[in-house]
Design an enzyme around this catalytic site. Structure first.
Site, PDB file in Angstrom:
ATOM      1  N   HIS A   1     -56.600 -18.607  21.493  1.00  0.00           N
ATOM      2  CA  HIS A   1     -56.543 -18.767  20.039  1.00  0.00           C
ATOM      3  C   HIS A   1     -55.172 -19.340  19.655  1.00  0.00           C
ATOM      4  CE1 HIS A   1     -56.598 -18.193  15.836  1.00  0.00           C
ATOM      5  NE2 HIS A   1     -55.834 -17.120  15.827  1.00  0.00           N
TER       6      HIS A   1
ATOM      7  N   ASN B   1     -52.957 -22.514  12.562  1.00  0.00           N
ATOM      8  CA  ASN B   1     -53.938 -21.509  12.974  1.00  0.00           C
ATOM      9  C   ASN B   1     -55.205 -21.696  12.131  1.00  0.00           C
ATOM     10  OD1 ASN B   1     -55.478 -19.208  13.279  1.00  0.00           O
ATOM     11  ND2 ASN B   1     -53.763 -17.773  13.118  1.00  0.00           N
TER      12      ASN B   1
ATOM     13  N   CYS C   1     -60.239 -14.338  13.488  1.00  0.00           N
ATOM     14  CA  CYS C   1     -59.884 -15.346  14.501  1.00  0.00           C
ATOM     15  C   CYS C   1     -60.630 -15.145  15.810  1.00  0.00           C
ATOM     16  CB  CYS C   1     -58.386 -15.346  14.740  1.00  0.00           C
ATOM     17  SG  CYS C   1     -57.474 -15.718  13.257  1.00  0.00           S
TER      18      CYS C   1
HETATM   19  N1  ACO Z   1     -39.305 -19.846   6.146  1.00  0.00           N
HETATM   20  C1  ACO Z   1     -38.058 -19.350   6.208  1.00  0.00           C
HETATM   21  N2  ACO Z   1     -37.783 -18.048   6.375  1.00  0.00           N
HETATM   22  C2  ACO Z   1     -38.847 -17.214   6.495  1.00  0.00           C
HETATM   23  C3  ACO Z   1     -40.173 -17.677   6.430  1.00  0.00           C
HETATM   24  C4  ACO Z   1     -40.391 -19.035   6.252  1.00  0.00           C
HETATM   25  N3  ACO Z   1     -41.620 -19.582   6.188  1.00  0.00           N
HETATM   26  N4  ACO Z   1     -40.998 -16.616   6.580  1.00  0.00           N
HETATM   27  C5  ACO Z   1     -40.213 -15.534   6.730  1.00  0.00           C
HETATM   28  N5  ACO Z   1     -38.915 -15.899   6.673  1.00  0.00           N
HETATM   29  C6  ACO Z   1     -37.730 -15.069   6.781  1.00  0.00           C
HETATM   30  C7  ACO Z   1     -37.998 -13.611   6.490  1.00  0.00           C
HETATM   31  O1  ACO Z   1     -37.921 -13.359   5.102  1.00  0.00           O
HETATM   32  C8  ACO Z   1     -36.901 -12.943   7.272  1.00  0.00           C
HETATM   33  O2  ACO Z   1     -35.721 -13.008   6.519  1.00  0.00           O
HETATM   34  P1  ACO Z   1     -34.673 -11.782   6.536  1.00  0.00           P
HETATM   35  O3  ACO Z   1     -34.227 -11.660   7.955  1.00  0.00           O
HETATM   36  O4  ACO Z   1     -33.621 -12.226   5.590  1.00  0.00           O
HETATM   37  O5  ACO Z   1     -35.454 -10.586   6.074  1.00  0.00           O
HETATM   38  C9  ACO Z   1     -36.702 -13.826   8.492  1.00  0.00           C
HETATM   39  O6  ACO Z   1     -37.281 -15.103   8.140  1.00  0.00           O
HETATM   40  C10 ACO Z   1     -37.392 -13.318   9.743  1.00  0.00           C
HETATM   41  O7  ACO Z   1     -38.728 -12.955   9.414  1.00  0.00           O
HETATM   42  P2  ACO Z   1     -39.702 -12.360  10.493  1.00  0.00           P
HETATM   43  O8  ACO Z   1     -40.973 -11.957   9.835  1.00  0.00           O
HETATM   44  O9  ACO Z   1     -38.969 -11.316  11.292  1.00  0.00           O
HETATM   45  O10 ACO Z   1     -39.946 -13.629  11.422  1.00  0.00           O
HETATM   46  P3  ACO Z   1     -40.667 -13.698  12.806  1.00  0.00           P
HETATM   47  O11 ACO Z   1     -39.755 -14.203  13.834  1.00  0.00           O
HETATM   48  O12 ACO Z   1     -41.415 -12.420  13.112  1.00  0.00           O
HETATM   49  O13 ACO Z   1     -41.753 -14.838  12.550  1.00  0.00           O
HETATM   50  C11 ACO Z   1     -44.098 -15.042  12.122  1.00  0.00           C
HETATM   51  C12 ACO Z   1     -42.744 -14.642  11.560  1.00  0.00           C
HETATM   52  C13 ACO Z   1     -44.065 -16.511  12.482  1.00  0.00           C
HETATM   53  C14 ACO Z   1     -45.166 -14.802  11.056  1.00  0.00           C
HETATM   54  C15 ACO Z   1     -44.425 -14.213  13.399  1.00  0.00           C
HETATM   55  O14 ACO Z   1     -44.210 -12.840  13.145  1.00  0.00           O
HETATM   56  C16 ACO Z   1     -45.840 -14.405  13.876  1.00  0.00           C
HETATM   57  O15 ACO Z   1     -46.225 -15.473  14.295  1.00  0.00           O
HETATM   58  N6  ACO Z   1     -46.656 -13.323  13.880  1.00  0.00           N
HETATM   59  C17 ACO Z   1     -48.041 -13.412  14.276  1.00  0.00           C
HETATM   60  C18 ACO Z   1     -48.862 -13.844  13.089  1.00  0.00           C
HETATM   61  C19 ACO Z   1     -50.251 -14.283  13.460  1.00  0.00           C
HETATM   62  O16 ACO Z   1     -50.506 -14.780  14.537  1.00  0.00           O
HETATM   63  N7  ACO Z   1     -51.166 -14.109  12.509  1.00  0.00           N
HETATM   64  C20 ACO Z   1     -52.497 -14.576  12.633  1.00  0.00           C
HETATM   65  C21 ACO Z   1     -53.360 -13.640  13.413  1.00  0.00           C
HETATM   66  S1  ACO Z   1     -54.949 -14.274  13.681  1.00  0.00           S
HETATM   67  C22 ACO Z   1     -55.987 -13.942  12.361  1.00  0.00           C
HETATM   68  O17 ACO Z   1     -56.933 -13.171  12.494  1.00  0.00           O
HETATM   69  C23 ACO Z   1     -55.819 -14.609  11.040  1.00  0.00           C
END
Ligand code: ACO
EC number: 2.3.1.180
Length: 326
Positions: free
Chosen positions: A253, A283, A110
């Site tokens: 980004h 993204n 990214c």
């Molecule tokens: N729908 C419903 N529930 C979900 C989903 C979904 N799509 N995905 C995860 N959950 C659930 C999980 O299983 C978890 O359930 P549990 O509590 O029963 O275990 C719960 O939701 C919470 O999951 P978390 O992973 O703690 O959710 P979080 O609030 O951290 O959000 C997210 C997840 C959106 C991925 C966040 O962590 C994020 O945006 N991180 C940054 C990711 C990013 O930017 N990546 C790209 C980087 S750039 C590159 O180089 C590609």
């Protein structure tokens, strides 16, 4: 010598995949995705990275008014080229007919566009080349496991581009151009966001077990982003002797609305200074910054002398921030 952006372009595929579409494929909901990320839909390519890169590049060249035969350097920031070789930049060169240009890809996920922009700036300022095309293009749709709800909701495909020209006069008269930048990398944390899809394969090896799909520790990436992005912006502002209040737009980004809101809050800046398009596109990795820059440029929101911060982060881990004076 200064390296000035003289044109921008972008392309996103027509095919729209909504959160409701994804909710039919994995256990998720529009409400969950919007609340946690700000994403409503994403675009998915049916043609691939080169085709998107070429369309964005043509757009940018037209916007710059630069004939392809005058291009001397093409860098494509991508980690999802259609093939291992030839590189995507050579394919863009052939499609444009930019015969004089030297072409290579730059892989920084990214952060790919940002790293490519800074690389082109240094080449132009050194006097090695006079013009450059910098493209950020990615097809993340082929790296995600579409049965993994924790990653497949986040990404989309697209491409953006900028044309740069070196100019001695601009630097002394206006101080315009791609200015100070900082970049960073931390390979020791590479596992928190990885895609090991290029497997070893020869008659001398046993069976390989690599997954091929992207794997991500979302919370770790989130923590890394909210800490590193504001710190790198503060560093580059300090280096340039510019205050956050002097910045018209922070072009970040487009990974997650919550990350961008947290950066705005930490920098005590109005969130209106942080334009976003992730609601429509998700993204798009290396494409997200140049697509957003092109949208702002085409809306006529940029005036000569406006100061912008461009900031990215991604797999590697990699990150960076650049000051641009329009
Ligand atoms: N729908 C419903 N529930 C979900 C989903 C979904 N799509 N995905 C995860 N959950 C659930 C999980 O299983 C978890 O359930 P549990 O509590 O029963 O275990 C719960 O939701 C919470 O999951 P978390 O992973 O703690 O959710 P979080 O609030 O951290 O959000 C997210 C997840 C959106 C991925 C966040 O962590 C994020 O945006 N991180 C940054 C990711 C990013 O930017 N990546 C790209 C980087 S750039 C590159 O180089 C590609």
């Amino acid at each position: 010598m200064a390296a000035r952006i003289i044109g921008t372009g972008s392309y996103v595929p027509d095919r729209i995949i909504t959160n409701d579409d994804l909710a039919e494929m994995v256990e998720t909901s529009d409400a969950w995705i919007v609340e946690r990320t700000g994403i409503h839909s994403r675009r998915i390519t049916e043609t691939g990275t080169t085709d998107m890169a070429v369309r964005a590049a043509r757009n940018a060249m037209e916007n710059a008014g630069l004939p392809p035969e005058e291009l001397e350097l093409i860098i494509v920031g991508t980690s999802t080229g259609d093939c291992l070789f030839p590189n995507t930049a050579c394919e863009v060169q052939a499609a444009l007919g930019a015969e004089k240009a030297v072409c290579f890809d730059l892989s920084a996920a990214c952060s790919g566009f940002l790293f490519s922009l800074n690389t082109a700036k240094v080449y132009l300022e050194s006097g090695a080349y006079r013009t450059a095309l910098v493209v950020g293009a990615d097809t993340l749709s082929k790296t995600v496991d579409w049965s993994d709800r924790s990653t497949c909701i986040l990404f989309g495909d697209g491409a953006g581009a900028a044309v740069l020209e070196s100019s001695a006069a601009e630097q002394s008269l206006w101080n315009r151009g791609v200015g100070d930048f900082i970049m960073g990398s931390d390979g020791s944390r590479g596992e928190c966001l990885a895609c090991r899809s290029t497997e070893l394969c020869s008659p001398f090896l046993g069976e390989k077990k690599t997954s091929g799909f992207m794997t991500m520790n979302g919370q770790e990436v989130f923590r890394f982003a909210v800490k590193t992005v504001p710190r790198s912006i503060e560093e580059v502002l300090k280096k340039a002797g510019v205050t956050p209040d002097e910045i018209k737009y922070f072009i970040l980004h487009q990974a997650n609305e919550r990350i961008i809101a947290s950066v705005a809050k930490r920098m005590k800046q109005d969130s209106a200074k942080f334009p976003m398009n992730l609601a429509q596109y998700g993204n798009t990795s290396g494409a997200s910054i140049p697509v957003l820059l092109d949208e702002i440029n085409r809306k006529g929101l940029l005036k000569q002398g406006d100061k912008l911060i461009i900031s990215g982060f991604g797999a590697g881990l990699t990150w960076g921030a650049t000051l641009v004076v329009w």
